[in-house]
Structures are given as C-alpha cells and as structure tokens.
Design a protein around this motif. Structure first.
Motif, PDB file in Angstrom:
ATOM      1  N   THR A 294       0.833  -1.203   0.000  1.00 23.90           N
ATOM      2  CA  THR A 294       0.000   0.000   0.000  1.00 23.90           C
ATOM      3  C   THR A 294       0.865   1.249   0.000  1.00 23.90           C
ATOM      4  N   LEU A 295       1.935   1.237   0.764  1.00 22.54           N
ATOM      5  CA  LEU A 295       2.839   2.385   0.795  1.00 22.54           C
ATOM      6  C   LEU A 295       3.467   2.624  -0.574  1.00 22.54           C
ATOM      7  N   LEU A 296       3.961   1.563  -1.212  1.00 20.25           N
ATOM      8  CA  LEU A 296       4.569   1.720  -2.529  1.00 20.25           C
ATOM      9  C   LEU A 296       3.532   2.163  -3.559  1.00 20.25           C
ATOM     10  N   GLY A 297       2.320   1.619  -3.464  1.00 28.61           N
ATOM     11  CA  GLY A 297       1.260   2.044  -4.367  1.00 28.61           C
ATOM     12  C   GLY A 297       0.900   3.508  -4.188  1.00 28.61           C
ATOM     13  N   THR A 298       0.982   3.990  -2.956  1.00 29.05           N
ATOM     14  CA  THR A 298       0.726   5.404  -2.682  1.00 29.05           C
ATOM     15  C   THR A 298       1.829   6.275  -3.271  1.00 29.05           C
ATOM     16  N   LEU A 299       3.069   5.828  -3.142  1.00 27.60           N
ATOM     17  CA  LEU A 299       4.189   6.615  -3.650  1.00 27.60           C
ATOM     18  C   LEU A 299       4.176   6.716  -5.172  1.00 27.60           C
ATOM     19  N   ILE A 300       3.653   5.699  -5.834  1.00 34.07           N
ATOM     20  CA  ILE A 300       3.626   5.716  -7.301  1.00 34.07           C
ATOM     21  C   ILE A 300       2.366   6.398  -7.829  1.00 34.07           C
TER      22      ILE A 300
ATOM     23  N   ILE B 261       7.331  13.013  -4.912  1.00 34.78           N
ATOM     24  CA  ILE B 261       8.493  12.388  -5.545  1.00 34.78           C
ATOM     25  C   ILE B 261       8.982  13.319  -6.639  1.00 34.78           C
ATOM     26  N   LEU B 262      10.280  13.587  -6.633  1.00 35.59           N
ATOM     27  CA  LEU B 262      10.887  14.502  -7.602  1.00 35.59           C
ATOM     28  C   LEU B 262      10.170  15.855  -7.586  1.00 35.59           C
ATOM     29  N   ASP B 263       9.877  16.315  -6.373  1.00 35.28           N
ATOM     30  CA  ASP B 263       9.235  17.618  -6.153  1.00 35.28           C
ATOM     31  C   ASP B 263       7.835  17.708  -6.745  1.00 35.28           C
ATOM     32  N   GLN B 264       7.213  16.570  -6.987  1.00 40.46           N
ATOM     33  CA  GLN B 264       5.856  16.553  -7.530  1.00 40.46           C
ATOM     34  C   GLN B 264       4.925  15.848  -6.547  1.00 40.46           C
ATOM     35  N   ASP B 265       3.730  16.413  -6.351  1.00 45.15           N
ATOM     36  CA  ASP B 265       2.697  15.742  -5.574  1.00 45.15           C
ATOM     37  C   ASP B 265       2.199  14.557  -6.399  1.00 45.15           C
ATOM     38  N   VAL B 266       2.311  13.343  -5.858  1.00 49.50           N
ATOM     39  CA  VAL B 266       1.964  12.161  -6.651  1.00 49.50           C
ATOM     40  C   VAL B 266       0.480  12.126  -7.004  1.00 49.50           C
TER      41      VAL B 266
ATOM     42  N   TRP C 195       6.235  13.290 -15.540  1.00 46.48           N
ATOM     43  CA  TRP C 195       6.688  12.810 -14.227  1.00 46.48           C
ATOM     44  C   TRP C 195       6.888  11.298 -14.216  1.00 46.48           C
ATOM     45  N   ARG C 196       5.945  10.565 -14.794  1.00 42.72           N
ATOM     46  CA  ARG C 196       6.018   9.103 -14.743  1.00 42.72           C
ATOM     47  C   ARG C 196       7.174   8.546 -15.580  1.00 42.72           C
ATOM     48  N   LEU C 197       7.702   9.335 -16.495  1.00 40.69           N
ATOM     49  CA  LEU C 197       8.835   8.859 -17.284  1.00 40.69           C
ATOM     50  C   LEU C 197      10.078   8.656 -16.424  1.00 40.69           C
ATOM     51  N   GLU C 198      10.104   9.299 -15.257  1.00 42.95           N
ATOM     52  CA  GLU C 198      11.260   9.186 -14.371  1.00 42.95           C
ATOM     53  C   GLU C 198      11.060   8.141 -13.279  1.00 42.95           C
TER      54      GLU C 198
ATOM     55  N   HIS D 189      14.335   1.595 -18.811  1.00 42.97           N
ATOM     56  CA  HIS D 189      14.556   2.997 -19.173  1.00 42.97           C
ATOM     57  C   HIS D 189      15.375   3.753 -18.123  1.00 42.97           C
ATOM     58  N   ARG D 190      15.883   3.026 -17.134  1.00 40.95           N
ATOM     59  CA  ARG D 190      16.746   3.598 -16.094  1.00 40.95           C
ATOM     60  C   ARG D 190      16.095   4.816 -15.435  1.00 40.95           C
ATOM     61  N   PRO D 191      15.023   4.580 -14.680  1.00 39.46           N
ATOM     62  CA  PRO D 191      14.307   5.691 -14.045  1.00 39.46           C
ATOM     63  C   PRO D 191      15.127   6.338 -12.937  1.00 39.46           C
ATOM     64  N   GLN D 192      14.765   7.567 -12.611  1.00 40.34           N
ATOM     65  CA  GLN D 192      15.448   8.270 -11.530  1.00 40.34           C
ATOM     66  C   GLN D 192      14.986   7.770 -10.169  1.00 40.34           C
ATOM     67  N   VAL D 193      13.764   7.237 -10.112  1.00 39.03           N
ATOM     68  CA  VAL D 193      13.227   6.669  -8.877  1.00 39.03           C
ATOM     69  C   VAL D 193      12.682   5.281  -9.195  1.00 39.03           C
ATOM     70  N   ALA D 194      13.166   4.274  -8.483  1.00 37.91           N
ATOM     71  CA  ALA D 194      12.708   2.895  -8.672  1.00 37.91           C
ATOM     72  C   ALA D 194      12.046   2.409  -7.391  1.00 37.91           C
ATOM     73  N   LEU D 195      10.809   1.935  -7.515  1.00 34.77           N
ATOM     74  CA  LEU D 195      10.049   1.393  -6.393  1.00 34.77           C
ATOM     75  C   LEU D 195       9.749  -0.063  -6.713  1.00 34.77           C
ATOM     76  N   LEU D 196      10.194  -0.968  -5.855  1.00 41.38           N
ATOM     77  CA  LEU D 196      10.109  -2.391  -6.165  1.00 41.38           C
ATOM     78  C   LEU D 196       9.441  -3.139  -5.015  1.00 41.38           C
ATOM     79  N   ASP D 197       8.360  -3.852  -5.335  1.00 41.32           N
ATOM     80  CA  ASP D 197       7.570  -4.564  -4.337  1.00 41.32           C
ATOM     81  C   ASP D 197       7.846  -6.062  -4.446  1.00 41.32           C
ATOM     82  N   GLU D 198       8.669  -6.582  -3.553  1.00 43.14           N
ATOM     83  CA  GLU D 198       9.043  -8.002  -3.553  1.00 43.14           C
ATOM     84  C   GLU D 198       9.492  -8.457  -4.945  1.00 43.14           C
TER      85      GLU D 198
END
Length: 282
Positions: free
Chosen positions: A35-41, A53-58, A65-68, A136-145
C-alpha cells in the motif's frame, strides 16, 4: 494515512529519500508495504497527508513525471497473448530512454523474445516485470518483492546490478523484500514497517554503530540501571535488550556497563526486524 473500510492500513508515516540512496523496506506480511509503494507511485490516494516524488505531488503530478519512475509490482499480470519481445518494444515506445537499452539488465534477464507471456515460468515473469519497469533507467525505482520468485544467484546478481546502477546515476531505489540477506550488505537505510506504522528508520552506520543487543551477565541486571542516553527499543524473553544510543556513551560508561551486560555487536537487520515486530517491543 490510508484506510480501507474500518481498517487503517497506513498511519503516521513520514520519511524522505535522497539521491543515490538504496533503501530496504521491510516488514511482515500485511504490514502495509504494498500500500505504501502504491501510494508513492500514485496508484493509491491517501485519505490524509501527501506524498511527493521529484518535487511533484503524486496525486497531481506534472507532465512527464512518470517517465522518471519505475515500479515493479509484487505480481505481474496481463499481456498474456503477446510475445515477450513484442511487449518490451510496445512498452519501450512510451519511454524514449528505453531505446537506449540497459544491456547488463537485459543480459541478466535472459528472456526469450518469441515466447508468449502466458508460457513464461514464474521466475521469467518476474524478470520480465523488472525489465519492463527498469529498462529505461528511471530516476526513482520502487520495487515490491521483486525477487521473491527468483533463484538465489539471480536474486543476488539483480540486487547487485540495481545497487551499482543506483549509485552510478545517483538514482533512488526503495526495495521491499523478505529476503534480508540480499539487502543487508548493500542497503544504505532500513525502513521497518509494522501494522501500518514506521517503527524504525536507520542508516547502515546507525545500525552498525548505534544499535546493540545487551544480555545480562547477572540476574540482578536491570534495564532501569542503564545510562539515560540509551533507549530500550525491544526486549526478549531471555532478558536481552535491543538498545539505541550506544555511540553516545563515553568509554568509561561502556566499560562500566559491560561489567553487568554482555554487548553483542552489530545488531543485524534481521534481528532488529524480528525484535521490533515480535510483540516484545517496548
């Protein structure tokens, strides 16, 4: 905060991540990690509070924004009718940088391009999800298990590859996993989530130098006799104490303490996690 019906899934969570940080998100099943990771994305909107994330309100991100971002879900679903190569090319069209391929990641994945997604094994589907999210080598990577379906060598090689790329590009990586042995040598920080609350946030230096397990050398040893600079974080049935603040002690204080307590160093990630989530937390 996030609530589903009467169940409060996330509460009182606040943390920030810096450029180049490789962070482990750990917690038992049902702790709220997904849930936390889903909120961050931006897939799940909080009932109160906000995430940036990246100075943007998700909740209201700007264009591009999502390209990063790169997000690896716990379970990959969909596109069963497509060939692996077709799906990779299709998703790459949305990410211009994906055309500048990450050869090391593709070599690691070893995916047959002409095999349909529905014919892939569980481990191959996991590799596909990773490749789709990170090529695509994102600036922020969020990985769930992301490594739960992989064999030990594939897990180790991927985590090391991800860590090296994160450091080389000053990217941010937040990785959830139950396999702590893969993360312990590499994680800059450890976030411990339990019952929707953040119980601990330690960088590697804090955990190695500031946390200690203390075990009584005599029956008369009491937590009340500890220096006030130490904070008791958890206890064990055998009388052991997990304490923070060790590096604030002077050498004479440590010498006096070790006359009645046996100090075990360092407090490893797994023992800290088990202590804080076992119900014996103070």
């Amino acid at each position: 905060m996030k609530r589903f019906g009467e169940h409060e899934v996330l509460r009182e969570i606040s943390f920030s991540l810096g450029a180049g940080e490789f962070v482990a998100l750990i917690g038992p099943n049902g702790a709220g990690k997904s849930t936390l990771l889903g909120t961050l994305i931006g897939l799940i909107l909080p009932d109160s509070g906000s995430a940036h994330i990246l100075d943007q309100d998700v909740a209201q991100p700007g264009e591009g924004w999502r390209l990063e971002l790169g997000y690896v879900p716990q379970e990959f679903r969909g596109f069963d009718w497509m060939q692996t190569g077709e799906l990779l090319d299709y998703i790459a069209a949305f990410y211009p940088r994906a055309r500048r391929r990450w050869p090391d990641l593709e070599d690691w994945a070893e995916l047959p391009r002409r095999t349909r997604v529905r014919e892939l094994s569980g481990g191959q589907r996991q590799r596909l999800a990773i490749l789709l999210a990170l090529r695509h080598r994102p600036q922020v990577a969020l990985l769930d298990e992301p490594v739960s379906s992989l064999d030990p060598k594939a897990r180790r090689d991927f985590v090391q590859l991800l860590h090296s790329d994160c450091k080389a590009r000053a990217a941010v990586c937040l990785l959830s996993s139950h396999i702590l042995s893969d993360l312990e040598p590499l994680a800059d920080r450890s976030l411990i989530l339990h019952h929707g609350r953040l119980l601990g946030d330690w960088d590697a230096t804090d955990r190695r130098e500031d946390l200690r397990w203390l075990y009584p050398l005599a029956p008369a040893s009491s937590p009340q006799d500890l220096p006030t600079t130490l904070e008791v974080l958890a206890t064990t049935a055998e009388g052991g104490l997990l304490v923070g603040g060790w590096r604030r002690l002077s050498e004479p204080e440590r010498a006096q303490l070790e006359q009645v307590w046996r100090s075990v160093t360092p407090a490893d990630m797994e023992s800290v996690f088990l202590a804080l989530t076992s119900g014996e937390r103070t």
